[in-house]
Design an enzyme around this catalytic site. Structure first.
Site, short mmCIF file in Angstrom:
data_model
loop_
_atom_site.label_atom_id
_atom_site.label_comp_id
_atom_site.label_asym_id
_atom_site.label_seq_id
_atom_site.Cartn_x
_atom_site.Cartn_y
_atom_site.Cartn_z
N HIS A 25 0.87 -1.19 0.00
CA HIS A 25 0.00 0.00 0.00
C HIS A 25 0.89 1.23 0.00
CE1 HIS A 25 -3.82 2.08 1.83
NE2 HIS A 25 -3.11 2.93 1.11
N HIS A 52 1.24 4.82 -2.53
CA HIS A 52 0.83 5.60 -3.71
C HIS A 52 2.10 6.24 -4.27
CE1 HIS A 52 -3.49 5.44 -2.53
NE2 HIS A 52 -2.96 5.32 -1.33
N HIS A 107 -9.60 0.96 -0.98
CA HIS A 107 -9.52 1.64 0.31
C HIS A 107 -10.92 1.58 0.93
CE1 HIS A 107 -5.77 3.16 -1.24
NE2 HIS A 107 -5.60 4.04 -0.28
N GLU A 160 -11.16 3.45 6.23
CA GLU A 160 -10.10 4.38 6.67
C GLU A 160 -10.85 5.49 7.43
OE1 GLU A 160 -8.13 6.60 3.52
OE2 GLU A 160 -6.46 7.17 4.81
N ASP A 168 1.72 4.05 2.72
CA ASP A 168 0.67 4.89 2.14
C ASP A 168 1.27 6.04 1.31
OD1 ASP A 168 -1.95 5.54 1.54
OD2 ASP A 168 -2.48 6.26 3.53
N ASP A 169 1.57 7.16 1.96
CA ASP A 169 2.14 8.34 1.28
C ASP A 169 3.35 8.80 2.09
OD1 ASP A 169 -0.09 8.88 -0.79
OD2 ASP A 169 -1.16 8.70 1.12
N1 ADE Z 1 -4.73 8.72 -1.97
C1 ADE Z 1 -3.48 8.81 -1.50
N2 ADE Z 1 -3.44 8.47 -0.21
C2 ADE Z 1 -4.70 8.14 0.16
C3 ADE Z 1 -5.30 7.69 1.36
N3 ADE Z 1 -4.61 7.50 2.49
N4 ADE Z 1 -6.62 7.47 1.37
C4 ADE Z 1 -7.34 7.65 0.26
N5 ADE Z 1 -6.81 8.06 -0.89
C5 ADE Z 1 -5.51 8.31 -0.95
ZN ZN Z 2 -3.76 4.80 0.49
#
Ligand code: ADE
Ligand code: ZN
Length: 340
Positions: free
Chosen positions: A13, A15, A193, A196, A274-275
């Protein structure tokens, strides 16, 4: 004490646009002649305080506006792979958001060819095997997702699965049932997703309407005991992102993160970044900080690493080989003691 970056792991996971570090944003913006509203790398980094998912997404979409050429996407991906290698990642399944680029006039082939030229070198140059997952933006229409699926069909050999991301509230998985049905009929696996910011009902919808092979995040599943039972009994993997959850205020602090409760409930939880450019750490940082906050043991960390390969979209023989590497790394350390 375990050196978590030495533990072989899969990242499931991440991006790719969320790995765009401020230094690289400035470098590529300068090359492309794109003006940024921040005066410096430090000023941009100072803006990384988020109140919820939407407040992060606003900055995330603004920053990726500097990505214009195949070379930009290739360099972005190479930079991620370099960092992932240092964090013990042996296999990565990487999300990308084509609609966020199409909306800005960047063609689908520019994005995918740029990503692909980096990924083709990944096993050789970084020791990381990879797969690509194309996400649909759930705050856009199902029609737009369907058009994006059409664009992806000629590139099916490069894309293992379709996913669903962006603003979760009021955008349930069921909105995309038809697109995901068509994607599955075309041979794509599916992930989404869910849970969350959205309620457990959205996780049910991802399972039943989209027939996902993994749930991304899914932390709110613990609010529904029947859902926990379903996830446990079907060994449905959850790609949990602890630092993301704290930064986006899905959970108040790492010490209150449900990861340990998920493992104790028998769920196939994995740890991911994630990011990472926005949330303060790459995948090993997520393992290490969560282990410290939740007093995870060496055995817990080995379970997370094993789960990451089990939950991946690689073949059975490759999974077994990676899991043997996890066992070998685990044997070198104490299993019961707090890991870090
Ligand atoms: N796009 C990038 N990061 C995300 C996240 N944590 N939740 C939903 N969309 C995303
Ligand atoms: Zn994500």
């Amino acid at each position: 004490m375990i050196d978590v970056s030495a533990l072989p792991k899969a990242e499931l996971h991440v991006h790719i646009e969320g790995t765009f570090e401020p230094e690289q944003i400035f470098e590529i913006a300068a090359r492309n002649g794109v003006a940024l509203k921040y005066a410096s790398v430090e000023a941009l980094r100072d803006a990384y305080h988020f109140s919820d998912l939407q407040s992060f997404l606003d900055l995330y979409y603004a920053a990726m506006n500097v990505l214009r050429t195949e070379r930009d996407f290739e360099e972005l991906t190479l930079a991620y792979l370099r960092r992932a290698q240092a964090q013990g990642v042996k296999h990565a399944e990487i999300f990308f958001d084509p609609q966020a680029h199409l909306q800005r006039g960047i063609a689908f082939d520019v994005v995918i060819d740029g990503l692909w030229s980096a990924l083709q070198r990944s096993a050789r140059d970084f020791g990381i095997t990879t797969k690509l997952i194309m996400c649909f933006l759930r705050d856009l229409t199902a029609d737009s997702a369907m058009q994006t699926l059409d664009l992806a069909l000629p590139y099916q050999e490069r894309i293992v699965a379709v996913g669903l991301d962006s603003a979760e509230r009021d955008n349930p998985p069921s909105k995309f049932a038809e697109v995901f049905g068509r994607a599955r009929a075309s041979g794509f696996l599916t992930v989404a997703h869910a849970g969350e910011e959205g309620p457990p009902e959205y996780v049910w919808s991802a399972l039943d309407d989209l027939k996902v092979s993994r749930v991304d995040h899914g932390v709110r599943s613990l609010e529904d005991p029947r859902l926990v039972e379903r996830l446990r009994d079907t060994r449905m993997p959850l790609t949990v992102c602890p630092l993301s959850n704290v930064r986006l205020r899905v959970v108040p602090t790492l010490a209150e993160h449900p990861l340990k409760r998920m493992l104790d409930a028998g769920l196939v939880a994995t740890v991911n970044s994630d990011d990472p450019a926005y949330f303060g750490g790459y995948v090993s940082d997520n393992y290490a900080q969560t282990a410290q906050a939740l007093r995870l043991t060496g055995a817990d960390l080995a379970t997370l690493a094993r789960n990451s390969f089990e939950a991946s979209f690689i073949g059975a023989a490759e999974k077994a080989a990676f899991i043997a590497q996890v066992e070998a790394a685990g044997d070198a350390t104490s299993k019961e003691a707090p890991a870090v």
